[in-house]
Design an enzyme around this catalytic site. Structure first.
Site, short mmCIF file in Angstrom:
data_model
loop_
_atom_site.label_atom_id
_atom_site.label_comp_id
_atom_site.label_asym_id
_atom_site.label_seq_id
_atom_site.Cartn_x
_atom_site.Cartn_y
_atom_site.Cartn_z
N TYR A 52 29.40 28.16 37.14
CA TYR A 52 30.15 28.09 38.53
C TYR A 52 29.07 27.68 39.54
CZ TYR A 52 32.53 29.74 42.93
OH TYR A 52 33.06 29.58 44.04
N ASP A 92 46.55 16.80 40.41
CA ASP A 92 44.89 17.43 39.95
C ASP A 92 43.89 16.63 40.84
OD1 ASP A 92 44.00 19.26 37.18
OD2 ASP A 92 42.55 18.02 38.46
N ILE A 93 43.01 17.28 41.39
CA ILE A 93 41.97 16.60 41.93
C ILE A 93 41.13 15.58 41.03
CG2 ILE A 93 41.57 18.02 44.20
CD1 ILE A 93 39.26 19.18 42.68
N ASP A 147 47.59 20.35 45.48
CA ASP A 147 47.10 21.61 44.65
C ASP A 147 47.83 21.56 43.34
OD1 ASP A 147 46.43 24.75 45.96
OD2 ASP A 147 46.98 24.32 43.74
N GLY A 194 46.46 28.38 42.70
CA GLY A 194 47.21 28.22 43.78
C GLY A 194 48.58 28.90 43.71
N PHE A 211 44.06 30.74 48.19
CA PHE A 211 43.69 31.86 49.13
C PHE A 211 43.08 31.22 50.31
CE2 PHE A 211 39.83 34.82 50.00
CZ PHE A 211 40.55 35.34 51.05
N SER A 245 27.80 30.64 48.08
CA SER A 245 26.54 31.60 47.95
C SER A 245 25.68 31.56 46.74
CB SER A 245 26.72 32.80 48.62
OG SER A 245 27.43 33.74 47.59
C1 UD2 Z 1 30.76 34.64 43.84
C2 UD2 Z 1 29.95 34.21 44.93
C3 UD2 Z 1 31.15 33.87 46.37
C4 UD2 Z 1 32.07 33.07 45.71
C5 UD2 Z 1 32.68 33.85 44.46
C6 UD2 Z 1 33.89 32.89 43.93
C7 UD2 Z 1 27.83 35.13 44.82
C8 UD2 Z 1 26.76 36.23 45.26
N1 UD2 Z 1 29.06 35.18 45.39
O1 UD2 Z 1 31.23 36.03 44.11
O2 UD2 Z 1 30.33 33.23 46.95
O3 UD2 Z 1 31.68 31.70 45.55
O4 UD2 Z 1 31.92 33.70 43.42
O5 UD2 Z 1 34.52 33.55 42.96
O6 UD2 Z 1 27.40 34.79 43.66
N2 UD2 Z 1 33.07 43.53 40.65
C9 UD2 Z 1 33.22 44.84 40.24
N3 UD2 Z 1 34.90 45.21 39.69
C10 UD2 Z 1 35.53 44.20 39.60
C11 UD2 Z 1 35.45 42.93 39.90
C12 UD2 Z 1 33.97 42.29 40.51
O7 UD2 Z 1 32.31 45.83 40.09
O8 UD2 Z 1 36.75 44.66 39.31
C13 UD2 Z 1 31.65 43.29 40.79
C14 UD2 Z 1 31.06 41.95 40.22
O9 UD2 Z 1 30.44 42.29 39.08
C15 UD2 Z 1 29.97 41.81 41.60
C16 UD2 Z 1 30.86 41.93 42.67
O10 UD2 Z 1 31.71 42.83 42.53
O11 UD2 Z 1 28.92 42.36 41.51
C17 UD2 Z 1 31.56 41.02 43.22
O12 UD2 Z 1 32.44 39.99 42.18
P1 UD2 Z 1 33.44 38.96 42.73
O13 UD2 Z 1 33.92 38.41 41.46
O14 UD2 Z 1 34.23 39.60 43.90
O15 UD2 Z 1 32.42 37.99 43.47
P2 UD2 Z 1 31.05 37.09 43.29
O16 UD2 Z 1 29.97 38.08 43.78
O17 UD2 Z 1 30.98 36.89 41.68
#
Ligand code: UD2
Length: 315
Positions: free
Chosen positions: A146, A58-59, A35, A40, A15, A123
């Site tokens: 992660y 693979d890296i 990649d 990807g 992405f 983050s």
């Molecule tokens: C984390 C990191 C982000 C990046 C990403 C890569 C944080 C704050 N952010 O994102 O920087 O590295 O990982 O994967 O740690 N959710 C729903 N419904 C869904 C899917 C997700 O409610 O169908 C919620 C999930 O529980 C979370 C929010 O949406 O509270 C965001 O989830 P995400 O998987 O899009 O990203 P996040 O925050 O884990």
């Protein structure tokens, strides 16, 4: 930097990686992609495939990476197995791809005398410290495998700068969204899931009460910051937040998307995810100061572009 320096984008079929590749090609640069096509996809680069060099590999494999990095001046290291919940389900895969993989890329970059490596940090490293904007100087507090892996990558970057003189910059991405984010896995980013659910008339799923907040950042802002990080002298050896500095809850972002798409679907609320962070907001003053970064695409505008893309490319 000469106009024809060679760039390597690891994860360039992914992405964010594919958007960086596209920007480099548009600028007339020579680009190589490494990649393994696990997350990807060929389609992400289909429109550019005649203008780049593509290596499937693979890296985590030193020989492959060393070969791919030969003659390269600048590396954008985007290859990773993302997702907090995936790392909870598959901690070994996370460790191998995100820690061993990053270490191998750094080693190969050092051995190939690469000038600079820009690393996709996360983050998630911050964890739950307070509800205010996250500052790079705060002590990290990773809550998932992660987050640990992405943080280890940052430390390795800094040490490779200090010990071996490889210029590195770690960009702590907040939640990035935009065209080409793959919605098809249970681990996909929430905005890609929300949009594709709404467009097909299905109820989106919210984990928890939906009052958790994120700093969602449109991918073009992240690409712009990467290009700056590749050249700015003040960025070397630094960790730099990349977000919009705007807090929005999941309930609010869903409402915004329903307005754009013209739906009124009721979400399904499920239990919160393990390892999930409640609030995440970026302080971006360091990015402004060291990179001259100003996010040029706002949240609503970015959501509109993204909805547009899924409308045209769904299926
Ligand atoms: C984390 C990191 C982000 C990046 C990403 C890569 C944080 C704050 N952010 O994102 O920087 O590295 O990982 O994967 O740690 N959710 C729903 N419904 C869904 C899917 C997700 O409610 O169908 C919620 C999930 O529980 C979370 C929010 O949406 O509270 C965001 O989830 P995400 O998987 O899009 O990203 P996040 O925050 O884990």
């Amino acid at each position: 930097m000469g106009a024809r320096d060679l760039y390597l984008v690891t994860g360039g079929a992914g992405f964010i990686g594919s958007h960086i590749v596209e920007a480099l090609v548009r600028r007339g640069e020579r680009v190589r992609v490494l990649d393994n096509l696990i997350t990807g996809r060929h389609e992400n680069l289909a429109h550019l495939i005649h203008e780049i060099e593509f290596i499937e590999g693979d890296i985590s494999d030193y020989e492959t990476t060393r070969k791919a990095i030969d003659g390269v001046k600048i590396v954008f290291h985007e290859a990773a197995i993302p997702s907090v919940p995936r790392s909870v389900d598959e901690p070994k895969l996370n460790h191998e791809a995100n820690i061993n993989g990053t270490f191998t890329v750094l080693l190969a970059a050092r051995d190939a005398a690469v000038r600079r490596l820009v690393y996709a940090a996360s983050s998630s490293a911050y964890g739950e410290r307070g509800t205010g904007a996250k500052l790079e100087d705060q002590l990290p507090s990773p809550l998932s495998p992660y987050a640990v892996a992405k943080l280890v990558g940052e430390y390795y970057c800094q040490v490779f700068t200090r010990v071996y003189g490889l210029e590195t910059v770690a960009l702590r991405y907040f939640n990035v969204f935009g065209p080409r984010q793959d919605p098809s896995s249970p681990y996909s980013g929430v905005i890609s899931k929300f949009i594709t659910a709404l467009l097909s008339g299905q109820s989106p799923v919210i984990f928890g009460d939906g009052e958790q907040s994120r700093d969602f950042t449109y991918v073009a802002n992240v690409v712009d910051a990467n290009l700056r990080a590749a050249v700015e002298p003040g960025a070397i050896g630094q960790v730099i937040n990349l977000g919009l500095n705007q807090r929005i809850t999941l309930n609010q972002v869903l409402a915004e998307l329903q307005k754009i798409i013209g739906t009124d679907l009721t979400p399904r609320y499920e239990s919160p995810r393990v390892g999930d962070i409640r609030h995440s907001l970026a302080d971006i003053t360091r990015a402004e100061r060291l990179l001259g970064y100003r996010p040029s695409v706002g949240l609503t505008e970015g959501l509109r572009y993204t909805v547009e893309w899924y409308r045209e490319n769904r299926g």
